[in-house]
Every structure is written in C-alpha cells, then in structure tokens.
Scaffold this active site. Structure first.
Site, PDB file in Angstrom:
ATOM      1  N   ASP A 145       0.871  -1.173   0.000  1.00 49.06           N
ATOM      2  CA  ASP A 145       0.000   0.000   0.000  1.00 49.06           C
ATOM      3  C   ASP A 145       0.915   1.231   0.000  1.00 49.06           C
ATOM      4  O   ASP A 145       1.700   1.409   0.936  1.00 49.06           O
ATOM      5  CB  ASP A 145      -0.863  -0.052   1.273  1.00 49.06           C
ATOM      6  CG  ASP A 145      -1.792   1.140   1.397  1.00 49.06           C
ATOM      7  OD1 ASP A 145      -1.636   2.128   0.648  1.00 49.06           O
ATOM      8  OD2 ASP A 145      -2.673   1.093   2.273  1.00 49.06           O
ATOM      9  N   ASN A 154      -5.964  13.137 -10.736  1.00 50.57           N
ATOM     10  CA  ASN A 154      -6.577  13.618 -11.987  1.00 50.57           C
ATOM     11  C   ASN A 154      -6.349  15.117 -12.053  1.00 50.57           C
ATOM     12  O   ASN A 154      -5.902  15.725 -11.078  1.00 50.57           O
ATOM     13  CB  ASN A 154      -8.062  13.239 -12.059  1.00 50.57           C
ATOM     14  CG  ASN A 154      -8.854  13.829 -10.914  1.00 50.57           C
ATOM     15  OD1 ASN A 154      -8.923  15.040 -10.752  1.00 50.57           O
ATOM     16  ND2 ASN A 154      -9.416  12.968 -10.078  1.00 50.57           N
ATOM     17  N   ASP A 179      -5.399   7.853  -5.260  1.00 47.85           N
ATOM     18  CA  ASP A 179      -5.754   9.235  -4.931  1.00 47.85           C
ATOM     19  C   ASP A 179      -6.653   9.272  -3.686  1.00 47.85           C
ATOM     20  O   ASP A 179      -6.382  10.013  -2.718  1.00 47.85           O
ATOM     21  CB  ASP A 179      -6.482   9.823  -6.154  1.00 47.85           C
ATOM     22  CG  ASP A 179      -6.506  11.326  -6.186  1.00 47.85           C
ATOM     23  OD1 ASP A 179      -5.854  11.948  -5.327  1.00 47.85           O
ATOM     24  OD2 ASP A 179      -7.167  11.891  -7.088  1.00 47.85           O
ATOM     25  N   TYR A 205      -7.721   4.549 -15.197  1.00 43.88           N
ATOM     26  CA  TYR A 205      -7.360   5.057 -16.534  1.00 43.88           C
ATOM     27  C   TYR A 205      -7.045   3.948 -17.542  1.00 43.88           C
ATOM     28  O   TYR A 205      -6.752   4.223 -18.709  1.00 43.88           O
ATOM     29  CB  TYR A 205      -6.210   6.067 -16.432  1.00 43.88           C
ATOM     30  CG  TYR A 205      -6.634   7.428 -15.908  1.00 43.88           C
ATOM     31  CD1 TYR A 205      -7.970   7.701 -15.594  1.00 43.88           C
ATOM     32  CD2 TYR A 205      -5.711   8.459 -15.723  1.00 43.88           C
ATOM     33  CE1 TYR A 205      -8.354   8.950 -15.114  1.00 43.88           C
ATOM     34  CE2 TYR A 205      -6.087   9.708 -15.247  1.00 43.88           C
ATOM     35  CZ  TYR A 205      -7.408   9.950 -14.942  1.00 43.88           C
ATOM     36  OH  TYR A 205      -7.790  11.189 -14.479  1.00 43.88           O
TER      37      TYR A 205
END
Ligand code: AR6
Length: 184
Positions: free
Chosen positions: A16, A30, A40, A132
C-alpha cells in the site's frame, strides 16, 4: 525484487503506497487535484485535509487543472512520507494517442521535481493502470524505462520504489525488469 541503477536502488514490492516511509510518495491524481478513487482516494483519506488544502492553493494558479504528465508537490499531511507528488497519467485510448509519451513524462516530471526538492527516496504506484485502464504490461515497460533512464542521467535520488497493489501487477513489473523487454 531489487536492482541497482548507477548508485541508486530500484525496488519492486507489493503493498500500500500510503504506508511507505520514503521521503515522498507519488499520487496518480486527476487534473482537478480534488481527489478521487484508487491511490488518490487512499492518499487523501490517510493524509488528511491538509493535502487537499494545498491542492486548492495550487489550483489557484492552475485554473484549468494540472495538465497530463505534469507534477506538483504538497505536504504528506499525516502520512509517513513528508511530501506527496501529484501527477496525472494518461487515460488509455488504444495506445496511438500519445499515451506512452504522456506516461513517460509523468514519471520523469515527478523525478525531476523530487530531485529539485532534495528528495532522496520516492515511491511510485503503477500510474494509469487502474481507473485510466492503461494495460499494465505496457505501462510497466514505460514506467521502468523512464525511471532507469532518469537514474542513469541524474544523481541525487537514492531509492525508487514501485509499490504494486496486487501480486499480479508485481509479477508483471518483475518480469519486465528481468526480461528481454528492458535492457539497460
Ligand atoms: N497503494 C498502491 N497501489 C494502489 C493503491 C494503494 N493504496 N490503491 C490502488 N492502487 P488508480 P489511475 C493501484 O485508479 O489509473 C483516481 O480516481 C491500482 O490497483 O489509482 O492513474 C484519480 O482521481 C492500480 O494498479 O490510478 C483519477 O481520476 C494503480 O494503483 C484516476 O483514478 C493505479 O490505479 C487515475 O487513474
């Protein structure tokens, strides 16, 4: 897995990224810099509100958001890492729309910013291979090549970690680093 590139260490591990004790960790953000899911979301959740506050300040000078491939830094807030470097990877759309070049720019700009800030150790996630949808094998070649080239051209960064969330992704990155696909 661990490799030496010049005087720097390159480490591949499963884990992690929010738990890494490197000087900086990289966020696969983003353009809005206002948070999201995946890496994020985990970074903002664990790092706390100070990260978002600094992102808001950065957005004042970037009204259209952070362009794909660029990088900016904030505090690490409550994370072990003192700094978070936020970058935006490309959204996969078939591979012939500049995605490899944009992904390479994202890695290089994070490393260049880290070097400028005096950061010695840094952890990367596998940028763009989640929401993505960049195919992970293709992304691993671009990512490792970008880091190996950068470390070959610059001194100052002592350790780069790739923190892969799944065993499968770790295996792909290991295969790429070991295999014919990446000679250095
Ligand atoms: N540590 C390490 N890797 C992780 C972690 C973690 N805690 N969590 C997820 N991954 P993604 P992207 C892996 O979607 O593709 C966000 O909503 C994940 O399994 O985080 O660049 C942003 O706000 C995958 O392999 O980033 C953007 O809108 C990799 O990290 C968008 O997603 C990247 O997945 C960015 O998409």
């Amino acid at each position: 897995m661990e490799a030496s590139v010049g005087s720097a260490k390159l480490k591949l591990l499963q884990g992690d990224i929010t738990e890494q004790g490197t000087d900086a960790i990289v966020n696969a953000a983003n353009s809005s810099l206002m948070g999201g899911g995946g890496v994020d979301g985990a970074i903002h959740r664990k790092g706390g509100a100070q990260i978002l506050e600094e992102c808001r300040l950065i957005r004042r000078s970037l009204p259209d958001g952070l362009p794909t491939g660029d990088a900016v830094a904030t505090t690490g807030g409550r994370l072990r890492a003192k700094k978070v470097i936020h970058t935006v990877g490309p959204v996969w759309s078939g591979g012939n729309n500049g995605e490899p070049e944009m992904l390479e720019r994202a890695y290089r700009n994070c490393l260049a910013l880290a070097l400028k800030m005096g950061i010695k150790t840094i952890s990367f996630p596998s940028i763009s291979t989640g929401a993505y949808e960049y195919p992970v094998e293709k992304a691993s070649r671009v990512a490792l090549r970008a880091v190996v080239d950068f470390l070959g051209e610059n001194t100052g960064i002592e350790e780069v970690r790739f923190v892969l969330h799944s065993k499968h992704d770790l295996w792909i990155y290991e295969e790429t680093l070991e295999g014919e696909k990446l000679r250095y």
